[in-house]
Design a protein around this motif. Structure first.
Motif, mmCIF file in Angstrom:
data_model
loop_
_atom_site.group_PDB
_atom_site.id
_atom_site.type_symbol
_atom_site.label_atom_id
_atom_site.label_comp_id
_atom_site.label_asym_id
_atom_site.label_seq_id
_atom_site.Cartn_x
_atom_site.Cartn_y
_atom_site.Cartn_z
ATOM 1 N N ILE A 40 4.525 2.354 -9.911
ATOM 2 C CA ILE A 40 3.238 2.684 -9.445
ATOM 3 C C ILE A 40 2.531 1.373 -9.260
ATOM 4 C CG2 ILE A 40 1.101 3.971 -9.989
ATOM 5 C CD1 ILE A 40 2.945 6.086 -11.541
ATOM 6 N N ASP A 41 2.879 0.594 -10.343
ATOM 7 C CA ASP A 41 1.922 -0.627 -10.133
ATOM 8 C C ASP A 41 2.104 -1.272 -8.963
ATOM 9 O OD1 ASP A 41 0.532 -0.117 -12.448
ATOM 10 O OD2 ASP A 41 1.603 -1.169 -13.819
ATOM 11 N N ALA A 42 3.701 -1.614 -8.690
ATOM 12 C CA ALA A 42 4.072 -2.245 -7.614
ATOM 13 C C ALA A 42 3.680 -1.756 -6.208
ATOM 14 C CB ALA A 42 5.766 -2.266 -7.576
ATOM 15 N N TRP A 43 3.584 -0.443 -6.210
ATOM 16 C CA TRP A 43 3.088 0.185 -4.921
ATOM 17 C C TRP A 43 1.628 0.059 -4.771
ATOM 18 C CZ3 TRP A 43 8.214 0.444 -4.935
ATOM 19 C CH2 TRP A 43 8.717 1.093 -3.639
ATOM 20 N N LYS A 44 0.733 0.306 -5.777
ATOM 21 C CA LYS A 44 -0.342 0.048 -5.661
ATOM 22 C C LYS A 44 -1.130 -1.326 -5.413
ATOM 23 C CE LYS A 44 -2.287 4.172 -7.176
ATOM 24 N NZ LYS A 44 -2.930 4.980 -6.152
ATOM 25 N N ALA A 45 -0.180 -2.225 -5.977
ATOM 26 C CA ALA A 45 -0.622 -3.700 -5.735
ATOM 27 C C ALA A 45 -0.184 -4.203 -4.331
ATOM 28 C CB ALA A 45 0.267 -4.539 -6.683
ATOM 29 N N THR A 46 0.651 -3.514 -3.615
ATOM 30 C CA THR A 46 1.040 -3.885 -2.359
ATOM 31 C C THR A 46 0.336 -2.883 -1.269
ATOM 32 O OG1 THR A 46 3.000 -2.559 -2.296
ATOM 33 C CG2 THR A 46 3.211 -4.891 -2.951
ATOM 34 N N GLY A 47 -0.699 -1.979 -1.625
ATOM 35 C CA GLY A 47 -1.326 -1.178 -0.776
ATOM 36 C C GLY A 47 -0.418 0.074 -0.199
ATOM 37 N N ARG A 48 0.777 0.354 -0.715
ATOM 38 C CA ARG A 48 1.699 1.179 -0.119
ATOM 39 C C ARG A 48 1.299 2.793 -0.481
ATOM 40 N NH1 ARG A 48 5.363 -3.007 -0.865
ATOM 41 N NH2 ARG A 48 6.572 -3.380 1.199
ATOM 42 N N PRO A 49 1.628 3.873 0.348
ATOM 43 C CA PRO A 49 0.943 4.950 -0.435
ATOM 44 C C PRO A 49 1.815 5.427 -1.481
ATOM 45 C CG PRO A 49 2.406 5.237 1.802
ATOM 46 C CD PRO A 49 2.102 3.946 1.552
ATOM 47 N N VAL A 50 1.105 6.260 -2.309
ATOM 48 C CA VAL A 50 1.627 6.926 -3.500
ATOM 49 C C VAL A 50 1.509 8.477 -3.354
ATOM 50 C CG1 VAL A 50 1.552 7.072 -6.084
ATOM 51 C CG2 VAL A 50 1.375 4.659 -4.965
ATOM 52 N N VAL A 51 2.356 9.317 -3.656
ATOM 53 C CA VAL A 51 2.127 10.610 -3.851
ATOM 54 C C VAL A 51 2.297 11.288 -5.066
ATOM 55 C CG1 VAL A 51 3.014 13.016 -3.058
ATOM 56 C CG2 VAL A 51 2.777 11.049 -1.351
ATOM 57 N N PHE A 52 1.436 11.676 -5.729
ATOM 58 C CA PHE A 52 1.438 12.313 -7.173
ATOM 59 C C PHE A 52 1.758 13.868 -7.309
ATOM 60 C CE2 PHE A 52 -1.061 8.471 -7.743
ATOM 61 C CZ PHE A 52 -0.403 8.034 -8.734
ATOM 62 N N VAL A 53 2.737 14.204 -7.835
ATOM 63 C CA VAL A 53 3.326 15.724 -7.666
ATOM 64 C C VAL A 53 2.995 16.324 -8.800
ATOM 65 C CG1 VAL A 53 4.872 17.324 -6.955
ATOM 66 C CG2 VAL A 53 4.967 14.900 -5.903
ATOM 67 N N ARG A 54 2.310 17.361 -8.959
ATOM 68 C CA ARG A 54 2.299 17.988 -10.309
ATOM 69 C C ARG A 54 2.627 19.535 -10.083
ATOM 70 N NH1 ARG A 54 -3.481 19.241 -10.797
ATOM 71 N NH2 ARG A 54 -2.985 21.438 -9.963
#
Length: 195
Positions: A40-54
């Protein structure tokens, strides 16, 4: 390994309810949570999209049912939500595949131009694997971060029992050997995302 500029990270069901050991039984891979956080940190740091599934379980006794504390994301996930400059999506579901959740993950991927995504989360052989398999079937390039997943011992037909570690290996072999996804490690993904 090449990670696309808009490759999505799909974080599957990293919910407090999976910490209820008396319900789930023995698990594998104690380092999974640290690896999920690193991704998550690596994706957030590079501005890539993150999908959180619940997973909103419809089973009355499930630790993942709505209204139960276990339905919420683990603290380390919750504190990372809404951070960074990349696009972010929350998908809720009642079945195994994130592609059968709300809002429609495939439509969101199409709108974002996503053709490659990484799967991490819980459980390795259930919702993480199902999401990866379906992604492969839909034509996406899927990377499965095996060491950023975990699962639990499971009893099947005729009393057959597989340990969590055996189930994780079976998932890795089925996904990778079957051509649904490329099974990779967190360290490799983080390094590639930072290039």
């Amino acid at each position: 390994m090449e990670i696309a500029e808009n490759a999505a990270l799909v974080v599957v069901d990293v919910q407090k309810g999976f910490d209820e050991e008396e319900f789930w039984g023995p698990r594998n891979n104690p380092g999974a949570d640290e690896n999920i956080a690193s991704l998550i940190d690596a994706w957030k740091a590079t501005g890539r999209p993150v999908v959180f599934v619940r997973h909103d379980s419809s089973k009355p006794g499930s630790p993942l049912r709505q209204g139960h504390e276990g339905n919420g994301f683990k603290e380390y996930v919750e504190k990372r939500r809404g951070q960074g400059s990349g696009a972010e999506l929350l998908v809720t579901k009642t079945v195994n595949s994130a592609f059968y959740g709300t809002p429609d993950l495939r439509a969101w991927f199409e709108a974002q131009g996503v053709r490659q995504f990484v799967v991490a989360g819980i459980q390795t052989n259930m919702c993480a694997e199902t999401t990866a398999r379906m992604g492969g079937n839909l034509g996406y390039e899927v990377l499965f971060a095996l060491d950023a997943t975990y699962t639990f011992d499971l009893v099947g037909p005729w009393g057959w029992t597989l340990s969590a570690e055996d189930l994780a290996r079976a998932t890795a072999v089925s996904l990778h050997g079957g051509g649904f996804a490329t099974v990779v490690g967190t360290e490799e993904l983080v390094a590639a995302a930072g290039r």
